[in-house]
Design a protein around this motif. Structure first.
Motif, PDB file in Angstrom:
ATOM      1  N   CYS A 597       0.730  -1.274  -0.011  1.00 57.22           N
ATOM      2  CA  CYS A 597      -0.094  -0.014   0.164  1.00 57.22           C
ATOM      3  C   CYS A 597       0.818   1.265  -0.018  1.00 57.22           C
ATOM      4  O   CYS A 597       2.014   1.176   0.149  1.00 57.22           O
ATOM      5  N   SER A 599       0.606   3.691   1.736  1.00 60.43           N
ATOM      6  CA  SER A 599       0.579   4.157   3.199  1.00 60.43           C
ATOM      7  C   SER A 599      -0.075   5.576   3.299  1.00 60.43           C
ATOM      8  O   SER A 599      -0.183   6.319   2.337  1.00 60.43           O
ATOM      9  N   CYS A 600      -0.440   5.774   4.649  1.00 58.94           N
ATOM     10  CA  CYS A 600      -1.482   6.869   4.729  1.00 58.94           C
ATOM     11  C   CYS A 600      -1.308   7.452   6.327  1.00 58.94           C
ATOM     12  O   CYS A 600      -0.564   6.612   6.957  1.00 58.94           O
ATOM     13  N   ARG A 602      -2.959   6.139   8.518  1.00 60.51           N
ATOM     14  CA  ARG A 602      -3.236   5.030   9.202  1.00 60.51           C
ATOM     15  C   ARG A 602      -1.933   4.085   9.412  1.00 60.51           C
ATOM     16  O   ARG A 602      -2.150   3.151  10.276  1.00 60.51           O
ATOM     17  N   THR A 603      -1.201   4.275   8.759  1.00 58.55           N
ATOM     18  CA  THR A 603      -0.069   3.500   8.829  1.00 58.55           C
ATOM     19  C   THR A 603       0.675   3.156  10.037  1.00 58.55           C
ATOM     20  O   THR A 603       1.008   4.014  10.829  1.00 58.55           O
ATOM     21  N   GLY A 630      -0.151  -1.413   5.398  1.00 54.29           N
ATOM     22  CA  GLY A 630       0.155  -0.398   6.557  1.00 54.29           C
ATOM     23  C   GLY A 630      -0.748  -0.703   7.780  1.00 54.29           C
ATOM     24  O   GLY A 630      -0.441  -0.255   8.872  1.00 54.29           O
ATOM     25  N   CYS A 631      -2.157  -1.164   7.520  1.00 58.64           N
ATOM     26  CA  CYS A 631      -2.984  -1.158   8.767  1.00 58.64           C
ATOM     27  C   CYS A 631      -3.918  -2.208   8.500  1.00 58.64           C
ATOM     28  O   CYS A 631      -4.076  -2.773   7.621  1.00 58.64           O
ATOM     29  N   ASN A 634      -7.919  -1.383   6.899  1.00 56.58           N
ATOM     30  CA  ASN A 634      -7.944  -1.983   5.396  1.00 56.58           C
ATOM     31  C   ASN A 634      -7.064  -2.918   4.830  1.00 56.58           C
ATOM     32  O   ASN A 634      -7.344  -3.318   3.652  1.00 56.58           O
ATOM     33  N   GLY A 635      -6.101  -3.155   5.315  1.00 54.23           N
ATOM     34  CA  GLY A 635      -4.937  -3.939   4.698  1.00 54.23           C
ATOM     35  C   GLY A 635      -5.547  -5.263   4.375  1.00 54.23           C
ATOM     36  O   GLY A 635      -5.491  -5.639   3.046  1.00 54.23           O
TER      37      GLY A 635
HETATM   38  S1  SF4 Z   1      -3.913  -0.295   3.733  1.00 52.51           S
HETATM   39 FE1  SF4 Z   1      -4.296   1.249   5.694  1.00 52.51          FE
HETATM   40  S2  SF4 Z   1      -2.387   1.988   5.900  1.00 52.51           S
HETATM   41 FE2  SF4 Z   1      -2.242   1.349   3.657  1.00 52.51          FE
HETATM   42  S3  SF4 Z   1      -2.910   3.141   2.751  1.00 52.51           S
HETATM   43 FE3  SF4 Z   1      -4.795   1.552   2.943  1.00 52.51          FE
HETATM   44  S4  SF4 Z   1      -5.666   2.580   4.824  1.00 52.51           S
HETATM   45 FE4  SF4 Z   1      -3.584   3.499   4.846  1.00 52.51          FE
END
Ligand code: SF4
Length: 690
Positions: A597, A599-600, A602-603, A630-631, A634-635
């Motif tokens: 991902c 990342s954002c 939430r990571t 990252g999380c 949603n991951g």
């Molecule tokens: S998987 Fe989680 S951490 Fe990665 S971009 Fe999506 S929301 Fe953000």
């Protein structure tokens, strides 16, 4: 039946509604907008503002910021105020998952909200649910009740909305009824769209993202068909490949998915999701979009006038391809694959053009890679290292990598050393005549030479070049060419086009071949002549990738015309790009695939660093798909069809997945990479690196 593109053989942009995001207009033939998303913690106002400014200065026309809960949604006001105080008026988009409350706050602050229909009201717990029709309708009513307040706020505040479906986060409800299909993705968005329209709210952009370009492209096409059929109009489309990864592979995957649709005139705004700092996404976006805003773009009429094909034939195809009303013939591969899409079949399968086999090209063979080394004066064994062959002097053996080219094009040269067993040479006719080895060497002809019966041909394999756009191909000769090549079981056609709309030009030739039931294998030749390799990479990925993704092509050859200006060609990079294109189109798997991902906010760990560590120890696992997400929110959903998943589940904690199944919870980040390797080993997907 409404088709998805205005034309398959000319570049024509799809007409879409106009959407206003702050002062920015999207759709309705406005320039294709580029955007990105911040990776900072949304509660860190200073860091988010600074990163947003870096993205804006790089050229981002919208900035998306995650709002996982009410407090982040509220903090968008501080971020927005600070940006405006510093003179930046770029519209802000709030990214929402799971939290309607946060959406309703954000919609009063920022210019646009993005909601994911897979998790705005519904949940995803990977459960198989059973609904009767009336229960299903009750669920839709529940969505209406929860979603309508947001629509009303957006209407009142003039806020735009993106209904952003992701392949990986289809809700359990949608999955239970429609399965893992494009219809499921489309229906997920259409449910929200119907509710919005019932409130007379139209300021909407849509997206259908997936980490698999094939899935993503098919879902967008089906969405367009459905919007036209049901609503009579089409909303602007935001294009993107999710979790594309980083570096060269991430760029190739994104360019193929996004570029294939842009070539069809589809797409009003794009985001390239890379596991890199977001400002690095913008040059990639701009290199992609640039192709569709050049004033030099060949007008369709010019292409038509200069087309080497008989005009009558072209008119037939033009009618089929325009399809602004009805598809009159069902004889195109794309139409067929589009039909299978509508039935939910063919989601993962491409409909490959039917060909017969010539040597190791065509039919069931994976597409071959032809390395163009003709500009090297004296080809040595060291030169072959760039294309996957390393000579070991001690053992007197060749080591052949997974990225080893199948053929090398030498023009008029012979190679004066013993070649690896799997590598063959393509050279011009005179050079071929001069060599004794007719097994290793094969001739390549232009169309005129090929038609000349006085010129001797190989009894095994003959390559024939055809520039789909060249005026040097007399129209009468084209029909002769078709007649001669069709029964010739030794002929491999090498298609290129000097038309500025090369994809359409070559695709048109594929239709001509299809029309005449010509089943010779075809190699796609793509020349790059941009100043930078970054631009060439995008060019190769789109021009070859868009055709391969639709099932056209049994091989590729990437040329570098800029070398004529005394800039040396990086053969290793070209070879790597060629295999990267085949991998991204899933036509030939030669390496590990990473779904990471971008990342954002939430990571939960350093994604770039961790991705690099995992890549370093697993990049020899050909064909294994590893997700790095990252999380945990949603991951797991977004990692789509990965074989193994490495997902942040808390500060310093990682959860490991085998497919969709949790295998190890709360693993300390310090040992998580080695635990991932253990998991791969336990599942017998590990091989020792050589
Ligand atoms: S998987 Fe989680 S951490 Fe990665 S971009 Fe999506 S929301 Fe953000």
């Amino acid at each position: 039946m409404q088709f998805y593109a205005e034309s398959l053989t000319e570049y024509k942009r799809l007409a879409t509604l106009e959407v206003k995001v702050g002062d920015l207009l999207i759709g309705n033939f406005h320039p294709i907008r580029v955007q990105t998303m911040t990776t900072t913690d949304t509660m860190d106002t200073a860091a988010t503002v600074e990163q947003s400014i870096r993205c804006i200065e790089a050229g981002s026309e919208l900035i998306r910021i995650t709002a996982p809960s009410k407090k982040e949604a509220e903090n968008l006001l501080n971020i927005k105020n600070e940006l405006r105080n510093r003179g930046y008026t770029t519209p802000i988009v709030a990214d929402i998952h799971f939290t309607p409350n946060a959406a309703e706050i954000a919609a009063r602050i920022v210019e646009k909200v993005r909601v994911n229909p897979g998790n705005y009201v519904d949940k995803k717990k990977f459960e198989l649910l059973e609904y009767s029709d009336s229960e299903y309708l009750e669920e839709i009513e529940r969505i209406r009740n929860r979603f309508t307040p947001l629509v009303k706020i957006c209407k009142e505040y003039g806020t735009a909305m993106r209904i952003g479906t992701n392949h990986g986060s289809l809700s359990d409800r949608i999955m239970s009824r429609y399965g893992d299909t494009p219809i499921g993705m489309v229906e997920s968005a259409m449910e929200f769209l119907r509710i919005a329209e019932s409130e007379n709210y139209y300021n909407i952009v849509l997206s259908m993202k997936s980490s698999n370009p094939l899935v993503m492209v098919q879902a967008y096409r089906l969405l367009i068909q459905n919007m036209h059929a049901e609503l009579g109009h089409c909303y602007p489309l935001h294009l993107g490949v999710t979790e594309a990864g980083d570096g060269e592979d991430g760029r190739i995957k994104s360019a193929i998915g996004i570029g294939t649709l842009l070539e069809d005139g589809i797409g009003d705004t794009i985001r390239v999701s890379l596991t890199e700092d977001p400002e690095f996404e913008i040059p990639v976006c701009r290199n992609i979009v640039k192709r569709y805003s050049l004033p030099t773009q060949t007008p369709p009429e010019e292409g038509l006038t200069n087309t080497p094909y008989p005009l009558k034939e072209f008119e037939i195809h033009s009618e089929i391809a325009k399809s602004s009303s009805v598809i009159t013939e069902q004889n195109l591969e794309i139409v067929e694959s589009s039909k299978s899409l509508s039935s939910g079949e063919g989601f993962r399968e491409r409909s490959r053009r039917e060909t017969f086999e010539v040597n190791n090209i065509g039919n069931k063979h994976v597409p071959v890679v032809i390395a163009d080394l003709h500009k090297i004066e004296n080809i040595t064994s060291e030169n072959l290292e760039a294309i996957g062959y390393t000579y070991d002097v001690v053992t007197d053996k060749w080591n052949i990598s997974d990225l080893a080219a199948d053929y090398v094009f030498t023009a008029d040269k012979q190679i004066d050393f013993a070649l690896p067993g799997t590598l063959k040479v393509i050279c011009y006719y005179n050079a071929w005549l001069a060599v004794a080895d007719n097994i290793k060497y094969s001739p390549i002809f232009d169309a005129e030479q090929y038609l000349d019966d006085k010129i001797i041909k190989s009894s095994a394999i003959n390559f024939v070049m055809l520039d789909c756009y060249s005026e040097e191909n007399p129209k009468s000769n084209i029909e002769n060419f078709f007649s001669k090549v069709k029964p010739d079981k030794t002929a491999v056609i090498c298609l290129s086009s000097t038309n500025k709309n090369a994809v359409q030009s070559i695709r048109r030739m594929f239709f001509e071949l299809k029309e005449r039931e010509i089943k010779n294998p075809v190699v796609i030749i793509t020349d790059g002549s941009h100043e930078s390799m970054d631009e060439n990479l995008i060019h190769y990925a789109i021009e070859a990738g868009a055709l391969l993704l639709d099932g056209f092509g049994d091989g590729i050859c990437l040329g570098h015309r800029f070398a004529e200006k005394k800039v040396s060609t990086d053969h290793k990079l070209l070879n790597s790009i060629a295999f990267g294109i085949l991998q991204a189109t899933r036509t030939r798997i030669s390496k590990t695939e990473y779904i990471s991902c971008p990342s954002c906010g939430r990571t939960l760990f350093d994604l770039q660093d961790t991705t690099a560590k995992i890549r370093a120890v697993t990049n020899h696992l050909k064909g294994v798909k590893i997700a790095i997400m990252g999380c945990i929110v949603n991951g797991p959903g977004e990692m789509a069809d990965a074989d193994f998943g490495y997902v942040g589940s808390g500060p310093g904690k990682i959860t490991l997945y085998k497919g969709k199944e949790v295998v190890k919870r709360s693993v300390s980040e310090d040992v998580a990479v080695s635990e991932l390797i253990n998991l791969i080993k336990e599942n017998e997907a590990w091989v020792e690196p050589t």
